[in-house]
Design a protein around this motif. Structure first.
Motif, mmCIF file in Angstrom:
data_model
loop_
_atom_site.group_PDB
_atom_site.id
_atom_site.type_symbol
_atom_site.label_atom_id
_atom_site.label_comp_id
_atom_site.label_asym_id
_atom_site.label_seq_id
_atom_site.Cartn_x
_atom_site.Cartn_y
_atom_site.Cartn_z
ATOM 1 N N LEU A 153 84.325 57.062 -11.363
ATOM 2 C CA LEU A 153 85.475 57.947 -11.603
ATOM 3 C C LEU A 153 85.217 59.367 -11.124
ATOM 4 O O LEU A 153 86.155 60.088 -10.774
ATOM 5 N N PHE A 154 83.941 59.766 -11.153
ATOM 6 C CA PHE A 154 83.682 61.175 -10.892
ATOM 7 C C PHE A 154 82.773 61.443 -9.699
ATOM 8 O O PHE A 154 82.592 62.567 -9.306
ATOM 9 N N TRP A 155 82.178 60.372 -9.143
ATOM 10 C CA TRP A 155 81.228 60.586 -8.063
ATOM 11 C C TRP A 155 81.637 59.726 -6.880
ATOM 12 O O TRP A 155 81.663 58.508 -6.974
ATOM 13 N N LYS A 156 81.922 60.366 -5.761
ATOM 14 C CA LYS A 156 82.399 59.613 -4.606
ATOM 15 C C LYS A 156 81.278 58.847 -3.918
ATOM 16 O O LYS A 156 81.529 57.951 -3.130
ATOM 17 N N GLY A 157 80.043 59.219 -4.203
ATOM 18 C CA GLY A 157 78.924 58.628 -3.474
ATOM 19 C C GLY A 157 78.529 57.237 -3.927
ATOM 20 O O GLY A 157 77.761 56.573 -3.262
ATOM 21 N N GLY A 158 79.038 56.794 -5.095
ATOM 22 C CA GLY A 158 78.641 55.487 -5.596
ATOM 23 C C GLY A 158 79.102 54.378 -4.661
ATOM 24 O O GLY A 158 80.240 54.371 -4.219
ATOM 25 N N THR A 159 78.220 53.444 -4.336
ATOM 26 C CA THR A 159 78.595 52.371 -3.415
ATOM 27 C C THR A 159 78.581 51.024 -4.125
ATOM 28 O O THR A 159 78.081 50.896 -5.238
ATOM 29 N N ARG A 160 79.114 50.030 -3.417
ATOM 30 C CA ARG A 160 79.193 48.674 -3.961
ATOM 31 C C ARG A 160 77.791 48.154 -4.282
ATOM 32 O O ARG A 160 77.544 47.625 -5.356
ATOM 33 N N LEU A 161 76.878 48.354 -3.333
ATOM 34 C CA LEU A 161 75.519 47.843 -3.562
ATOM 35 C C LEU A 161 74.856 48.544 -4.735
ATOM 36 O O LEU A 161 74.150 47.924 -5.522
ATOM 37 N N GLY A 162 75.100 49.849 -4.837
ATOM 38 C CA GLY A 162 74.547 50.610 -5.952
ATOM 39 C C GLY A 162 75.046 50.078 -7.275
ATOM 40 O O GLY A 162 74.276 49.846 -8.215
ATOM 41 N N ALA A 163 76.375 49.845 -7.348
ATOM 42 C CA ALA A 163 76.966 49.344 -8.580
ATOM 43 C C ALA A 163 76.426 47.948 -8.893
ATOM 44 O O ALA A 163 76.102 47.641 -10.044
ATOM 45 N N LEU A 164 76.312 47.128 -7.860
ATOM 46 C CA LEU A 164 75.789 45.772 -8.069
ATOM 47 C C LEU A 164 74.361 45.812 -8.598
ATOM 48 O O LEU A 164 74.029 45.129 -9.572
ATOM 49 N N ALA A 165 73.546 46.637 -7.952
ATOM 50 C CA ALA A 165 72.137 46.712 -8.350
ATOM 51 C C ALA A 165 72.006 47.240 -9.770
ATOM 52 O O ALA A 165 71.288 46.659 -10.604
ATOM 53 N N GLY A 166 72.732 48.334 -10.062
ATOM 54 C CA GLY A 166 72.645 48.939 -11.390
ATOM 55 C C GLY A 166 73.102 47.975 -12.465
ATOM 56 O O GLY A 166 72.421 47.761 -13.469
ATOM 57 N N LEU A 167 74.291 47.375 -12.238
ATOM 58 C CA LEU A 167 74.848 46.456 -13.226
ATOM 59 C C LEU A 167 73.903 45.277 -13.465
ATOM 60 O O LEU A 167 73.643 44.909 -14.617
ATOM 61 N N SER A 168 73.414 44.679 -12.374
ATOM 62 C CA SER A 168 72.550 43.508 -12.541
ATOM 63 C C SER A 168 71.295 43.879 -13.319
ATOM 64 O O SER A 168 70.895 43.173 -14.242
ATOM 65 N N ALA A 169 70.689 45.010 -12.932
ATOM 66 C CA ALA A 169 69.446 45.403 -13.593
ATOM 67 C C ALA A 169 69.685 45.671 -15.077
ATOM 68 O O ALA A 169 68.957 45.171 -15.939
ATOM 69 N N GLY A 170 70.750 46.453 -15.368
ATOM 70 C CA GLY A 170 71.053 46.767 -16.758
ATOM 71 C C GLY A 170 71.330 45.504 -17.551
ATOM 72 O O GLY A 170 70.877 45.337 -18.682
ATOM 73 N N PHE A 171 72.082 44.592 -16.921
ATOM 74 C CA PHE A 171 72.439 43.347 -17.581
ATOM 75 C C PHE A 171 71.188 42.517 -17.889
ATOM 76 O O PHE A 171 71.038 41.972 -18.997
ATOM 77 N N LEU A 172 70.256 42.446 -16.920
ATOM 78 C CA LEU A 172 69.043 41.655 -17.132
ATOM 79 C C LEU A 172 68.200 42.248 -18.265
ATOM 80 O O LEU A 172 67.673 41.520 -19.102
ATOM 81 N N VAL A 173 68.111 43.596 -18.270
ATOM 82 C CA VAL A 173 67.337 44.226 -19.343
ATOM 83 C C VAL A 173 67.988 43.934 -20.697
ATOM 84 O O VAL A 173 67.314 43.598 -21.671
ATOM 85 N N TRP A 174 69.323 44.028 -20.722
ATOM 86 C CA TRP A 174 70.035 43.732 -21.966
ATOM 87 C C TRP A 174 69.766 42.292 -22.411
ATOM 88 O O TRP A 174 69.478 42.011 -23.573
ATOM 89 N N LEU A 175 69.838 41.385 -21.432
ATOM 90 C CA LEU A 175 69.631 39.968 -21.714
ATOM 91 C C LEU A 175 68.249 39.763 -22.328
ATOM 92 O O LEU A 175 68.090 39.066 -23.328
ATOM 93 N N TYR A 176 67.265 40.436 -21.700
ATOM 94 C CA TYR A 176 65.876 40.198 -22.089
ATOM 95 C C TYR A 176 65.526 40.881 -23.403
ATOM 96 O O TYR A 176 64.787 40.341 -24.205
ATOM 97 N N SER A 177 66.061 42.093 -23.587
ATOM 98 C CA SER A 177 65.592 42.863 -24.741
ATOM 99 C C SER A 177 66.512 42.770 -25.946
ATOM 100 O O SER A 177 66.179 43.240 -27.016
ATOM 101 N N LEU A 178 67.692 42.172 -25.783
ATOM 102 C CA LEU A 178 68.597 42.114 -26.937
ATOM 103 C C LEU A 178 69.151 40.711 -27.188
ATOM 104 O O LEU A 178 69.105 40.204 -28.309
ATOM 105 N N LEU A 179 69.657 40.058 -26.125
ATOM 106 C CA LEU A 179 70.298 38.762 -26.354
ATOM 107 C C LEU A 179 69.263 37.664 -26.619
ATOM 108 O O LEU A 179 69.370 36.918 -27.599
ATOM 109 N N LEU A 180 68.261 37.579 -25.744
ATOM 110 C CA LEU A 180 67.243 36.542 -25.943
ATOM 111 C C LEU A 180 66.516 36.708 -27.277
ATOM 112 O O LEU A 180 66.298 35.719 -27.977
#
Lengths: 912, 66
Positions: free
Chosen positions: A442-469
């Motif tokens: 919303l506020f930064w024009k520099g964010g790219t698709r790959l960046g969002a994919l990488a960030g989301l996947s990494a955050g999701f995996l950490v969440w999976l490992y440290s909270l859901l599992l």
């Protein structure tokens, strides 16, 4: 005391009432008299945030951690203050691009990426299913609490019932039916459900009234007001400690991370996105909601602590689950109607959440997960189907049933492992992973698709490992050693003490590591390379949405051709042919054009795409439209030029600047040229006046002596001869002068004839000295010639070069010293040129005069030397001649030490 | 259509104020067994601060600009 039948009838009656309200709401909407088009209903619908977690769970949490339940409501209050920037932007963008879910929003922001939309959907479903299970658990627990009171209050036991006898199962089915009926009644581009929102708002009133009623009863019925209640609690040391933040409430880091987590949840939870953004009727409603919504949260929280304290004091320690105090307190006081009200309140809190969350998830699953896959499977030939709207509705309905079924299964299998609040926080942590991609987008024009994919996947995996599992491990689905010893027994990989980070509670721990991975990768990968054209244009549309006017923002990034009929057919396949025709007609009306005159320009294509986006998501809509529209892809640099208005303006001003510089340079040249012309004009005038003057001098003397001779016939012979001699000499001088002027004019104008030939300089010098030997001898000037044998021949006009040499020798004779006069002429050569020097031992020429001597009619006058001799044109002509032969003529001299005139001629092949 | 004006900045300032009021270290100042009107200090403080922030937000939103 309360029969099971009564409870069941009451709950079904309540859901029936919801049906009625929703039906009424839809009718009113169809009639154009919207029930929900005011900020109060909007605020109440936002209160879907308060689920059974709030209704039952807050009390449970307050019973163990005092005011520790509050950050979950303080966070949204703080976020509401930022809605002016954040939510307004989201609403505006979603309305412009017909975005209908948070997955669609993120996918659309990063260049309409299928992959990103799918990932967000998967995270949302995995994260939210436990949360839905939590609601079902709450409903189930409230049933069994009422039915079994006063027995078995600590653990309600749904597993003791087969699911066919489990009321929760039927409630879940009923909710599915309700959601399907009012959530997928028809496909609409805007995906708004007025009836449903009306029902949700009603539920928000019910739960607030019910909770406050119980709170007032506990505070003022069971006790004598806050004073009395807190006073009595203070006498029990355990309870007194609860009321000190930093004591039992946990540390400040937990407090802060819960605040941040709930700040993010209030805008990122799929159901909040649904009610706040998708169901928003008018963005002005946001205004009032900014303070009304926090007020609602404030109101529903006032009595949490009193109820918790009342319950703790009323029941013997550990005999009643604190999560059920809201029900058990009125029950224990035999307040039947209040108990029923509390039960209905809890039911409304749970059902409201389940309904909205299920709709939001089903939209995502359909638009961002199933449709992209189905459209990609060529063998289904979906792209050729005439009407896809039935299929779309079927997918959504299946998704609703599927999500609810997942929730039920989770509840059935794992419902007992956790307190309500803990389950909810796992979900909050999951949706918090959307924050970098969402807020960054919303506020930064520099964010790219790959960046969002990488960030989301990494955050999701950490969440999976440290909270859901770990939650699975606690439920017994995974060996508990996973939690206590880490994966593969590696200490550093302990899920809740990752890399040895201890001392944080599990939520803060997960928040830290997941955000570190998420934000870190999002930023790093985004900065790794330039955004593509699609990403860049979407980024501009999203980030600058508040800056440009609502209409016509999209189309400027589009170029191509299409037909109206194609577009209408395409639209018809997704929302039905009839609605498509209506939609196109409405568009034509809005543009003020008759239907048949409509042209398929960029605006119409954008309109159709956004209509389809409402039905199947922006990424798939992009593909669909591209299939009928002949698009020319825009290169990145083109997009950059179009959109970067600032840079455009900059470039324009730069161009202007350059132009003005060029103009300046041109005008300077013109000025210079003009100056040169004036100078030349002046020189010409000077030349003419000088020539005239020079001609007049001999003419005057010729005339004077002629008159003397004619007037005095009696002059003696000697006199007469002398005068005649003067006349002859002056005539010769006049002739020479005229010849030279003509010569110079010819050379300068390029009209002179040249006769190039091979010149032997040694021979030429000998001839010249021979011709002048008479003059030298009579004046007694010593002439020495140093012309070595073997001088290379030069190609030149022999007569002209001879003219130069004679002129130089004559000048030298004129200017050399009177007493011991000596002139030297020498020739030498180098690889490239042949050089001739003529040196005299006269008075020399001052530095200032050295350039002057080559000007026309300029003779260096010296008082000691007397009247200058010669015409003043000789050196000028000589220089012209030498320059014509690509040589150089110059003088080097010092005052009092004589002068040397030198010229060079290039050796072959340049000479002409 | 809502236009970003001074209101947005005022609200952002309120966000900062709220974030300060509701977090360490200001919060820790009220972490005591003291009671006012019988109500524990921290509980009273949070609710009063909360009410104040909401009231200020309402003031910012509802105030007519002249």
């Amino acid at each position: 005391m309360l029969s099971g039948a009564l409870i069941v009838v009451l709950s079904f009656a309540y859901v029936g009432l919801l049906f009625a309200i929703a039906y009424w709401g839809d009718k009113r909407a169809d009639a154009g008299r919207s029930l929900i088009a005011n900020p109060y209903i909007y605020t109440l619908s936002l209160a879907v945030y308060c689920t059974s977690w709030t209704f039952y769970g807050s009390v449970g949490r307050a019973a163990t951690s005092g005011i520790g339940f509050l950050p979950i409501y303080l966070g949204p209050t703080l976020m509401a203050a930022l809605w002016w920037y954040v939510l307004l932007k989201m609403v505006r963008i979603s309305k412009e691009h017909r975005i209908t879910s948070i997955a669609d929003f993120i996918a659309s922001r990063y260049g309409k990426s299928h992959l990103l939309g799918g990932l967000v959907t998967v995270i949302a479903v995995l994260g939210i299913v436990p949360y839905i299970a939590l609601q079902l658990k709450a409903i189930s627990a409230s049933f069994s609490t009422i039915l079994q009171y006063p027995n078995a209050l600590v653990t309600a036991a749904p597993e003791s019932l087969p699911f066919l006898q489990d009321n929760t199962f039927y409630i879940a089915m009923l909710l599915a039916v309700f959601t399907i009926l009012f959530g997928t009644r028809h496909l609409d581009a805007s995906e708004r459900h007025e009836g449903l929102v009306a029902a949700i708002a009603f539920e928000s009133i019910v739960k607030l009234v019910a909770f406050i009623a119980v709170g007032v009863f506990v505070t003022y019925g069971m006790y004598d007001g806050f004073d009395d209640l807190f006073g009595k609690a203070a006498q029990i040391p355990q309870l007194d400690a609860l009321l000190v933040q930093g004591g039992a409430a946990g540390n400040y880091s937990t407090w802060a991370s819960l605040t941040v987590l709930s700040m993010l949840a209030i805008i990122l939870l799929p159901r909040q996105f649904q009610v706040a953004v998708v169901e928003n009727v008018d963005e002005r409603h946001l205004n009032k909601a900014i303070w009304l919504f926090p007020l609602y949260l404030f109101a529903i929280n006032i009595f949490v602590l009193p109820i918790a304290l009342g319950g703790l004091m009323h029941f013997p320690a550990g005999s009643v689950d604190a999560d059920t105090f809201v029900l058990t307190l009125p029950l224990s006081e035999q307040k039947t109607w209040l108990t029923l009200l509390a039960f209905i309140g809890g039911l409304s809190a749970a059902t409201g959440m389940v309904i909205v969350e299920t709709i939001a998830l089903s939209t995502m699953v359909c638009n961002d997960l199933v449709m992209p896959i189905l459209l990609r499977w060529k063998f289904l030939r979906l792209t050729e189907r005439r009407d896809l709207s039935r299929l779309l509705i079927a997918i959504r309905r299946s998704a609703i049933v599927g999500v609810l079924a997942l929730g039920y299964v989770y509840f059935y299998l794992a419902g007992e492992a956790y307190a309500l609040v803990s389950i909810g926080l796992i979900s909050f942590s999951a949706v918090a992973q959307f924050a970098p991609a969402m807020l960054g987008g919303l506020f930064w024009k520099g964010g790219t698709r790959l960046g969002a994919l990488a960030g989301l996947s990494a955050g999701f995996l950490v969440w999976l490992y440290s909270l859901l599992l770990p939650s699975f491990a606690k439920s017994g689905w995974l060996p508990i050693t996973f939690l206590t010893e880490g994966m593969f027994g590696i200490d550093l990989l302990k899920p809740q003490q990752l890399f040895g980070l201890a001392g944080l509670d599990d939520i803060s721990h997960c928040l830290f590591w997941s955000m570190l991975a998420n934000i870190g990768l999002y930023v790093t990968v985004s900065l790794w390379r330039r955004p593509t054209a699609a990403e860049h244009s979407q980024a501009n549309l999203f980030v600058d949405v508040l800056r440009h006017v609502a209409a016509g923002s999209g189309p400027k990034f589009w170029r191509g051709s299409a037909t109206v009929a194609d577009l209408q057919t395409l639209l018809g396949r997704f929302i039905g042919p009839h609605r498509a025709a209506e939609s196109i007609a409405a568009y034509a009306r809005s543009q003020g054009i008759a239907g048949e005159q409509l042209s398929a320009n960029a605006v119409l294509v954008h309109y159709v795409e956004s209509q389809i986006a409402g039905a199947i998501g922006s990424a798939s809509a992009r593909d669909m439209v591209a299939s009928v529209v002949d698009e020319e892809p825009l290169a990145l640099d083109e997009v950059m030029t179009i959109i970067d208005e600032a840079s455009q303006a900059l470039a324009y001003s730069r161009q202007l600047e350059q132009k003005s510089l060029e103009l300046e340079a041109a005008s300077k040249e013109l000025r210079d040229a003009n100056q040169r012309l004036q100078e030349l004009d002046r020189l010409k005038d000077d030349f003419i006046s000088t020539v005239t003057h020079e001609l007049r001098t001999p003419l005057t003397s010729i005339r004077a002596f002629s008159e003397i001779l004619s007037d005095n016939p009696g002059l003696d012979g000697a006199q007469r001869a002398k005068f005649l001699g003067i006349i002859t000499r002056e005539s010769e001088r006049l002739t020479r002068l005229i010849n030279q002027v003509l010569d110079l004019a010819k050379i300068e104008s390029g009209a002179a004839e040249w006769h190039p030939g091979t010149v032997d300089m040694r021979e030429l010098i000998e001839d010249a000295t021979g011709a002048l030997s008479q003059i030298y001898n009579t004046r007694g000037i010593a002439l020495s010639v140093q012309a070595p044998a073997g001088l290379p021949p030069v190609t030149a006009d022999r007569d002209r070069i001879m003219q130069v040499v004679l002129n130089l020798l004559a000048n030298a004779a004129n200017f050399c010293d009177k007493e011991r006069s000596a002139v030297t002429i020498s020739a030498s050569f180098s690889k490239t040129s042949l050089r001739v020097d003529v040196t005299d031992n006269g008075i020399g020429i001052s530095d200032a005069d050295q350039t002057v001597v080559f000007e026309k009619f300029r003779q260096v006058s010296d008082p000691a030397a007397g009247k200058p001799k010669g015409s003043g044109l000789g050196l000028v002509i000589s220089r012209e001649i030498i320059q014509h032969h690509r040589g150089r003529l110059w003088v080097s001299s010092k005052r009092g030490q004589g002068s040397t005139f030198s010229f060079t001629l290039p050796l072959s092949p340049a000479g002409t | 259509m809502i236009r970003p004006t001074l209101k947005g900045q005022r609200l952002a300032a309120l966000f900062l104020l709220g974030f300060l009021l509701f977090n360490y270290p200001l919060l820790s100042l009220f972490s005591s067994y003291t009671r006012i009107w019988g109500i524990p200090l921290v509980y009273l403080y949070i609710f009063l601060a909360w009410a104040a922030v909401i009231a200020l937000m309402a003031l910012v939103i509802e105030r007519r600009e002249h």
